[in-house]
Write a protein that holds these residues in place. Structure first.
Motif, PDB file in Angstrom:
ATOM      1  N   GLU A  47       0.904  -1.253  -0.241  1.00  0.00           N
ATOM      2  CA  GLU A  47       0.030   0.080  -0.054  1.00  0.00           C
ATOM      3  C   GLU A  47       0.682   1.197  -0.016  1.00  0.00           C
ATOM      4  N   ALA A  48       2.133   0.983   0.475  1.00  0.00           N
ATOM      5  CA  ALA A  48       2.915   2.430   0.328  1.00  0.00           C
ATOM      6  C   ALA A  48       3.275   2.919  -0.644  1.00  0.00           C
ATOM      7  N   ALA A  49       3.215   2.038  -1.807  1.00  0.00           N
ATOM      8  CA  ALA A  49       3.560   2.347  -3.238  1.00  0.00           C
ATOM      9  C   ALA A  49       2.546   3.570  -3.679  1.00  0.00           C
ATOM     10  N   TRP A  50       1.581   3.792  -3.019  1.00  0.00           N
ATOM     11  CA  TRP A  50       0.345   4.657  -3.207  1.00  0.00           C
ATOM     12  C   TRP A  50       1.088   6.058  -3.044  1.00  0.00           C
ATOM     13  N   GLU A  51       1.826   6.108  -1.756  1.00  0.00           N
ATOM     14  CA  GLU A  51       2.257   7.471  -1.438  1.00  0.00           C
ATOM     15  C   GLU A  51       2.756   8.332  -2.423  1.00  0.00           C
ATOM     16  N   PRO A  52       3.812   7.717  -3.079  1.00  0.00           N
ATOM     17  CA  PRO A  52       4.587   8.582  -4.229  1.00  0.00           C
ATOM     18  C   PRO A  52       3.684   8.590  -5.417  1.00  0.00           C
ATOM     19  N   THR A  53       2.841   7.793  -5.514  1.00  0.00           N
ATOM     20  CA  THR A  53       1.928   7.709  -6.654  1.00  0.00           C
ATOM     21  C   THR A  53       1.000   8.931  -6.756  1.00  0.00           C
ATOM     22  N   GLN A  54       0.178   9.098  -5.307  1.00  0.00           N
ATOM     23  CA  GLN A  54      -0.485  10.077  -5.250  1.00  0.00           C
ATOM     24  C   GLN A  54      -0.063  11.478  -5.095  1.00  0.00           C
ATOM     25  N   GLU A  55       1.223  11.706  -4.934  1.00  0.00           N
ATOM     26  CA  GLU A  55       2.036  12.866  -4.985  1.00  0.00           C
ATOM     27  C   GLU A  55       2.131  13.148  -6.479  1.00  0.00           C
ATOM     28  N   LEU A  56       2.519  12.024  -7.228  1.00  0.00           N
ATOM     29  CA  LEU A  56       3.027  12.483  -8.771  1.00  0.00           C
ATOM     30  C   LEU A  56       1.756  12.619  -9.555  1.00  0.00           C
ATOM     31  N   ARG A  57       0.665  12.083  -9.059  1.00  0.00           N
ATOM     32  CA  ARG A  57      -0.787  12.408 -10.125  1.00  0.00           C
ATOM     33  C   ARG A  57      -1.328  13.629  -9.912  1.00  0.00           C
ATOM     34  N   LYS A  58      -0.561  14.401  -8.843  1.00  0.00           N
ATOM     35  CA  LYS A  58      -1.102  15.926  -8.799  1.00  0.00           C
ATOM     36  C   LYS A  58      -0.815  16.710 -10.073  1.00  0.00           C
ATOM     37  N   THR A  59       0.377  16.052 -10.689  1.00  0.00           N
ATOM     38  CA  THR A  59       0.846  16.873 -11.953  1.00  0.00           C
ATOM     39  C   THR A  59       0.616  15.840 -13.229  1.00  0.00           C
ATOM     40  N   ASN A  60       0.881  14.593 -12.705  1.00  0.00           N
ATOM     41  CA  ASN A  60       0.915  13.504 -13.929  1.00  0.00           C
ATOM     42  C   ASN A  60      -0.072  12.377 -13.646  1.00  0.00           C
ATOM     43  N   PRO A  61      -1.273  12.471 -14.122  1.00  0.00           N
ATOM     44  CA  PRO A  61      -2.417  11.500 -13.864  1.00  0.00           C
ATOM     45  C   PRO A  61      -1.909  10.105 -14.307  1.00  0.00           C
ATOM     46  N   GLU A  62      -1.144   9.861 -14.868  1.00  0.00           N
ATOM     47  CA  GLU A  62      -0.770   8.459 -15.412  1.00  0.00           C
ATOM     48  C   GLU A  62       0.384   7.855 -14.504  1.00  0.00           C
ATOM     49  N   ALA A  63       0.922   8.684 -13.672  1.00  0.00           N
ATOM     50  CA  ALA A  63       1.975   8.154 -12.646  1.00  0.00           C
ATOM     51  C   ALA A  63       1.461   6.904 -12.029  1.00  0.00           C
ATOM     52  N   ASP A  64       2.416   5.724 -11.794  1.00  0.00           N
ATOM     53  CA  ASP A  64       1.664   4.840 -11.113  1.00  0.00           C
ATOM     54  C   ASP A  64       2.981   3.721 -10.758  1.00  0.00           C
ATOM     55  N   PHE A  65       3.098   3.598  -9.407  1.00  0.00           N
ATOM     56  CA  PHE A  65       4.013   2.773  -8.879  1.00  0.00           C
ATOM     57  C   PHE A  65       3.444   1.256  -8.789  1.00  0.00           C
ATOM     58  N   LEU A  66       3.923   0.340  -9.414  1.00  0.00           N
ATOM     59  CA  LEU A  66       3.518  -1.140  -9.188  1.00  0.00           C
ATOM     60  C   LEU A  66       4.216  -1.804  -8.239  1.00  0.00           C
ATOM     61  N   PRO A  67       3.614  -2.521  -7.192  1.00  0.00           N
ATOM     62  CA  PRO A  67       4.481  -3.388  -6.239  1.00  0.00           C
ATOM     63  C   PRO A  67       4.647  -4.564  -7.265  1.00  0.00           C
ATOM     64  N   LEU A  68       5.852  -5.260  -7.155  1.00  0.00           N
ATOM     65  CA  LEU A  68       5.783  -6.653  -7.913  1.00  0.00           C
ATOM     66  C   LEU A  68       5.593  -7.582  -7.000  1.00  0.00           C
ATOM     67  N   VAL A  69       4.844  -8.715  -7.783  1.00  0.00           N
ATOM     68  CA  VAL A  69       4.732 -10.012  -7.188  1.00  0.00           C
ATOM     69  C   VAL A  69       5.894 -10.901  -6.475  1.00  0.00           C
ATOM     70  N   SER A  70       6.777 -10.755  -7.429  1.00  0.00           N
ATOM     71  CA  SER A  70       7.929 -11.574  -6.986  1.00  0.00           C
ATOM     72  C   SER A  70       9.183 -11.207  -7.925  1.00  0.00           C
ATOM     73  N   LEU A  71      10.289 -11.625  -7.473  1.00  0.00           N
ATOM     74  CA  LEU A  71      11.410 -11.849  -8.651  1.00  0.00           C
ATOM     75  C   LEU A  71      12.250 -13.228  -8.378  1.00  0.00           C
ATOM     76  N   ASN A  72      12.812 -13.559  -9.365  1.00  0.00           N
ATOM     77  CA  ASN A  72      13.583 -15.141  -9.574  1.00  0.00           C
ATOM     78  C   ASN A  72      12.589 -15.918  -8.447  1.00  0.00           C
ATOM     79  N   GLY A  73      11.168 -15.788  -8.521  1.00  0.00           N
ATOM     80  CA  GLY A  73      10.377 -16.561  -7.794  1.00  0.00           C
ATOM     81  C   GLY A  73      10.513 -16.557  -6.194  1.00  0.00           C
ATOM     82  N   TYR A  74      10.894 -15.427  -5.674  1.00  0.00           N
ATOM     83  CA  TYR A  74      10.963 -15.015  -4.245  1.00  0.00           C
ATOM     84  C   TYR A  74      10.264 -13.808  -4.020  1.00  0.00           C
ATOM     85  N   VAL A  75       9.498 -13.788  -2.781  1.00  0.00           N
ATOM     86  CA  VAL A  75       9.196 -12.466  -2.297  1.00  0.00           C
ATOM     87  C   VAL A  75       9.010 -12.763  -0.852  1.00  0.00           C
TER      88      VAL A  75
END
Length: 506
Positions: A297-325
């Motif tokens: 949910e913390a990925a929303w914090e910078p997204t929300q700030e950026l969308r004030k000037t860029n409505p397309e801004a979007d930080f996406l949390p990854l599910v995993s990398l190399n099969g690990y999370v």
């Protein structure tokens, strides 16, 4: 459906009342109007944290409502997180321990010693009688067991999925025609494109791939990138049934080579050895960095700030990398009950916390009174100005009451429903592959004495390799010596003994 919910609520209230009746005491915390039956309110002393600007007072509307619903009289000592550790130490040493005391770290040497001396109630065999506490995830109970495999407090429950991991600028990935990475090789390609292909479109090469950093004690906000290589959540990994320190594994070398190359190609901040968390977040909010490590949910914090000037801004949390999370521990501290409390009252304290883990108790503590402190729109709680005035928040009484919510780390205030639903799907997908920390709560006396200095020495070499001040061959020589280090050998021996003892006692 509505009639079914009402019936479930009534059954839940009946179960709570029955549990309280079996406690056989003259005092009775009850959500069913115990005071009207003429019973004296149960006095409860509590010590806990608060994260709001000011703590709730004795006349706080939520405190009063909780007292009314549970027929209790609460005496709460609210302590700032800045001094909580010191307050715990002083309180435990004094012997004047409140009825419910939040031990934010239940595995300090002081707490372990007091457990061995019988200072706290062993609640292991009582929990089955409390339906809402029994709903806590298995990890919450397993990971708070002491060395004898028993539970000496109620976990302050937290979700096991959705913890701090990597998130990336999805809008940049799309703009550059890339795919969301699933491996560290693919991640490297994405971060390099973030740096070299002007993803913000300002015509300048002024973007950073990933705003991670290290500190003197560990890998800090590069920690999960390291773990992606080792496949271990933390400093210890089970290899052939034995705990092995990850720093001696060949996968750690691979991680350092990757990070060193990333630093050389400016995919990481130039000042990563001294960068602070707030500074890293400022890079994200300014649109200068394309990735970071934090909860879903913390990925929303910078997204929300950026969308004030860029409505397309979007930080996406990854599910995993190399099969690990990473999979989290399911708790943040425990509420311990001192053995000086009689058994009858101890049961009533558990009933009090059980009410707090119900839907009703949770909503009251976290969101307050309907129509006064919140409304519900499209399934999402919307807080009112009165809620702020009355200090209604998870950061206040929500530090005492709270139910297990698998999706707690999916939502933040102001988040649109499409982001919330995406976050829920990410959490569900993580649950399929997440890796727990196998060493949570394990104790090594040698680690207490010399572990901090040893970790500092290890991190110092890691930092030098990442920054290019030492070649990877220096790490190889360091590990050769580390494998023979008497302190690490003793810590490894003690950690394995603790692991075996806890498992045999479970």
């Amino acid at each position: 459906m509505k009639r079914s919910r009402i019936r479930m609520w009534l059954l839940g209230g009946l179960a709570l009342a029955l549990a309280l009746m079996t406690a056989c005491s003259n005092t009775n915390p009850s959500g069913s109007g115990g005071a009207e039956g003429g019973e004296k309110p149960l006095d409860i002393r509590i010590m806990t944290l608060y994260y709001t600007p000011e703590p709730p007072g004795k006349d706080n509307v939520i405190v009063k409502e909780v007292e009314k619903r549970t027929n209790t009289k609460l005496d709460i000592t609210w302590v700032s997180p800045n001094s909580y550790g010191d307050k715990v130490n002083v309180t435990l040493a004094s012997g004047d321990i409140p009825d419910l005391m939040l031990l934010d770290n239940p595995f300090t040497p002081q707490v372990r010693t007091m457990v061995e001396q019988g200072a706290f109630w062993d609640i292991t065999d009582y929990i089955k009688d409390y339906p809402n506490l029994s709903k806590y995830p298995e990890e919450s109970w397993v990971n708070t067991k002491q060395a004898d495999g028993r539970n000496y407090g109620v976990p302050r429950v937290r979700p096991v999925e959705g913890g701090g991991f990597i998130y990336l600028r999805k809008d940049w990935i799309d703009k550059l025609g890339l795919q969301v990475p699933a491996t560290t090789d693919e991640l490297y390609t994405v971060l390099k494109a973030f740096v070299e292909q002007d993803p913000d479109g300002n015509g300048q090469k002024d973007t950073i791939g990933y705003a991670g950093f290290v500190d003197q004690q560990g890998m800090a906000l590069l920690g999960q990138l390291q773990n992606v290589f080792t496949g271990a959540n933390g400093d210890w990994k089970l290899v052939d049934g034995k705990l092995v320190n990850v720093n001696v594994l060949p996968e750690m070398r691979e991680a350092l080579v990757w990070l060193s190359n990333a630093y050389k190609e400016k995919l990481l901040p130039e000042d990563l050895a001294v960068l602070k968390n707030t500074q890293a977040k400022d890079l994200l909010k300014a649109g200068r960095a394309g990735g970071f490590q934090d909860t879903v949910e913390a990925a929303w914090e910078p997204t929300q700030e950026l969308r004030k000037t860029n409505p397309e801004a979007d930080f996406l949390p990854l599910v995993s990398l190399n099969g690990y999370v990473n999979r989290d521990s399911g708790y943040f501290g425990i509420y311990a009950i001192p053995k000086s409390v009689p058994e009858e009252k101890m049961k009533k304290l558990l009933a009090f916390l059980d009410y707090g883990a119900s839907d009703e108790g949770h909503e009251l503590a976290w969101y307050g009174l309907p129509g006064v402190h919140h409304t519900v729109e499209d399934g999402i709680y919307v807080m009112t100005e009165q809620a702020e005035k009355d200090i209604v928040a998870q950061q206040a009484f929500g530090q005492i009451f709270g139910k297990y919510d698998k999706y707690q780390r999916a939502y933040r205030v102001g988040m649109p429903k499409d982001v919330l639903e995406r976050n829920k799907r990410i959490i569900d997908e993580r649950a399929e592959v997440s890796v727990p920390d196998v060493a949570v709560g394990l104790f090594s006396d040698t680690d207490v004495k010399v572990g901090a200095e040893l970790r500092k020495k290890i991190q110092d070499m890691k930092t030098k390799v990442i920054l290019g001040k030492e070649p990877i061959e220096a790490w190889d020589a360091f590990v050769w010596q580390l494998k023979k280090d008497p302190d690490l050998l003793k810590i490894t021996e003690e950690m394995n003994a603790a692991y075996q003892k806890r498992n045999s006692g479970s």
